[in-house]
Scaffold this motif. Sequence first.
Motif, short mmCIF file in Angstrom:
data_model
loop_
_atom_site.label_atom_id
_atom_site.label_comp_id
_atom_site.label_asym_id
_atom_site.label_seq_id
_atom_site.Cartn_x
_atom_site.Cartn_y
_atom_site.Cartn_z
N THR A 121 -2.18 -6.15 8.99
CA THR A 121 -1.49 -5.42 10.06
C THR A 121 -0.25 -4.66 9.61
O THR A 121 0.20 -3.76 10.32
CB THR A 121 -1.07 -6.38 11.19
OG1 THR A 121 -0.13 -7.33 10.67
CG2 THR A 121 -2.26 -7.08 11.79
N ALA A 122 0.32 -5.02 8.49
CA ALA A 122 1.55 -4.37 8.03
C ALA A 122 1.20 -3.08 7.30
O ALA A 122 1.34 -2.97 6.10
CB ALA A 122 2.33 -5.32 7.13
N THR A 123 0.74 -2.15 8.06
CA THR A 123 0.31 -0.89 7.48
C THR A 123 1.49 0.06 7.36
O THR A 123 2.44 0.00 8.14
CB THR A 123 -0.77 -0.23 8.35
OG1 THR A 123 -0.26 -0.04 9.66
CG2 THR A 123 -2.02 -1.09 8.40
N ARG A 160 10.35 1.33 8.92
CA ARG A 160 9.35 0.26 8.98
C ARG A 160 8.86 -0.06 7.58
O ARG A 160 8.72 -1.23 7.21
CB ARG A 160 8.18 0.67 9.86
CG ARG A 160 7.14 -0.42 9.99
CD ARG A 160 6.14 -0.08 11.09
NE ARG A 160 5.33 -1.23 11.37
CZ ARG A 160 4.11 -1.40 10.88
NH1 ARG A 160 3.57 -0.49 10.10
NH2 ARG A 160 3.43 -2.48 11.16
N ALA A 161 8.60 0.96 6.77
CA ALA A 161 8.14 0.73 5.40
C ALA A 161 9.19 -0.06 4.61
O ALA A 161 8.85 -0.98 3.86
CB ALA A 161 7.85 2.06 4.73
N LEU A 162 10.44 0.27 4.82
CA LEU A 162 11.53 -0.44 4.14
C LEU A 162 11.55 -1.91 4.55
O LEU A 162 11.63 -2.80 3.70
CB LEU A 162 12.86 0.24 4.48
CG LEU A 162 14.11 -0.34 3.86
CD1 LEU A 162 14.09 -0.19 2.36
CD2 LEU A 162 15.33 0.34 4.45
N MET A 163 11.45 -2.17 5.84
CA MET A 163 11.44 -3.56 6.33
C MET A 163 10.25 -4.33 5.77
O MET A 163 10.38 -5.48 5.37
CB MET A 163 11.36 -3.58 7.86
CG MET A 163 12.67 -3.50 8.56
SD MET A 163 13.68 -4.95 8.29
CE MET A 163 12.87 -6.15 9.31
N LEU A 164 9.10 -3.69 5.74
CA LEU A 164 7.91 -4.37 5.24
C LEU A 164 8.07 -4.72 3.77
O LEU A 164 7.69 -5.81 3.34
CB LEU A 164 6.66 -3.49 5.45
CG LEU A 164 6.24 -3.29 6.89
CD1 LEU A 164 5.09 -2.31 6.98
CD2 LEU A 164 5.85 -4.62 7.54
N ARG A 165 8.62 -3.83 2.99
CA ARG A 165 8.79 -4.07 1.55
C ARG A 165 9.76 -5.21 1.30
O ARG A 165 9.52 -6.08 0.47
CB ARG A 165 9.30 -2.79 0.88
CG ARG A 165 9.76 -2.95 -0.55
CD ARG A 165 8.61 -2.94 -1.52
NE ARG A 165 9.07 -2.54 -2.83
CZ ARG A 165 9.05 -3.33 -3.89
NH1 ARG A 165 8.58 -4.53 -3.81
NH2 ARG A 165 9.49 -2.90 -5.04
N VAL A 166 10.85 -5.22 2.01
CA VAL A 166 11.87 -6.25 1.81
C VAL A 166 11.33 -7.64 2.14
O VAL A 166 11.64 -8.60 1.46
CB VAL A 166 13.12 -5.94 2.68
CG1 VAL A 166 14.07 -7.12 2.74
CG2 VAL A 166 13.82 -4.71 2.15
N ALA A 180 2.34 -4.56 -3.36
CA ALA A 180 1.30 -3.92 -2.55
C ALA A 180 1.92 -2.97 -1.53
O ALA A 180 1.41 -1.87 -1.31
CB ALA A 180 0.44 -4.98 -1.85
N VAL A 181 3.03 -3.37 -0.96
CA VAL A 181 3.71 -2.51 0.01
C VAL A 181 4.29 -1.28 -0.69
O VAL A 181 4.20 -0.16 -0.19
CB VAL A 181 4.81 -3.29 0.77
CG1 VAL A 181 5.60 -2.38 1.69
CG2 VAL A 181 4.19 -4.43 1.56
N ARG A 182 4.85 -1.47 -1.87
CA ARG A 182 5.38 -0.34 -2.65
C ARG A 182 4.28 0.67 -2.94
O ARG A 182 4.46 1.88 -2.76
CB ARG A 182 5.99 -0.84 -3.96
CG ARG A 182 6.64 0.28 -4.77
CD ARG A 182 7.14 -0.23 -6.12
NE ARG A 182 6.07 -0.35 -7.08
CZ ARG A 182 5.56 0.67 -7.77
NH1 ARG A 182 6.02 1.88 -7.60
NH2 ARG A 182 4.60 0.49 -8.62
N ALA A 183 3.13 0.18 -3.36
CA ALA A 183 2.01 1.08 -3.68
C ALA A 183 1.55 1.84 -2.43
O ALA A 183 1.29 3.05 -2.49
CB ALA A 183 0.86 0.28 -4.28
N LYS A 184 1.47 1.16 -1.29
CA LYS A 184 1.08 1.83 -0.04
C LYS A 184 2.11 2.90 0.34
O LYS A 184 1.76 3.98 0.81
CB LYS A 184 0.97 0.82 1.11
CG LYS A 184 -0.23 -0.06 1.04
CD LYS A 184 -0.22 -1.03 2.21
CE LYS A 184 -1.35 -2.01 2.16
NZ LYS A 184 -1.32 -2.97 3.28
N PHE A 185 3.38 2.58 0.16
CA PHE A 185 4.45 3.51 0.47
C PHE A 185 4.33 4.79 -0.37
O PHE A 185 4.39 5.90 0.14
CB PHE A 185 5.81 2.85 0.25
CG PHE A 185 6.98 3.77 0.48
CD1 PHE A 185 7.41 4.05 1.75
CD2 PHE A 185 7.64 4.34 -0.60
CE1 PHE A 185 8.50 4.90 1.97
CE2 PHE A 185 8.72 5.17 -0.40
CZ PHE A 185 9.15 5.46 0.88
#
Length: 181
Positions: free
Chosen positions: A60-62, A98-104, A111-116
């Motif tokens: 869900t953390a897209t 949102r991307a920043l929050m998800l990465r932290v 995985a979040v960095r790569a999606k970003f």
Amino acid sequence: MTVRDEPAALRASVLRAAAELFARNGFPEVTIRAIAARAGTSPALVMKVAGSKEELFHRTATISAPTLPDAPASGLGAALVEELVDRQRRGDLEHLGRALMLRVNAPDPEAVRAKFLRGYVDPLAERLEGPDARLRAELAVAALTGLATVLRFFESPELLADLDGVAQAYGPIVQRLLDGA
């Protein structure tokens, strides 16, 4: 028929609840119990239909960057800033924040960095011409992320009071980064 009676509706409700909670609170603060309460079901059913907390996060953390504005290369910086400012005015989800929050808070930050990078930097770099397109795209995204963070998370009073002025002042800065000037 209730959500509990329909497996597809239950799954959708759980996924929606998890996405909202992870986006607002981050991975460490969200519990299966909180997801269940928001979805209107039990923690056991959450686990049954959606798996573990980490599986829910990954599902869900897209990171979904908005489509790049249809603007000429010479006006792309201003258009990107204007879109960010418009999201702030409307109170819409701020994708960069949102991307920043998800990465932290991610259980798997890589995985979040790569999606970003795939969602934000790659499309922008593809749009740019000339040398160092990737570097220029990363610099522009960094500048936009900073602005989004100060507006949304720190709620800078001077900036929020003059969003038109922000767009006028910041658009040329992002454009210079895009141009490599």
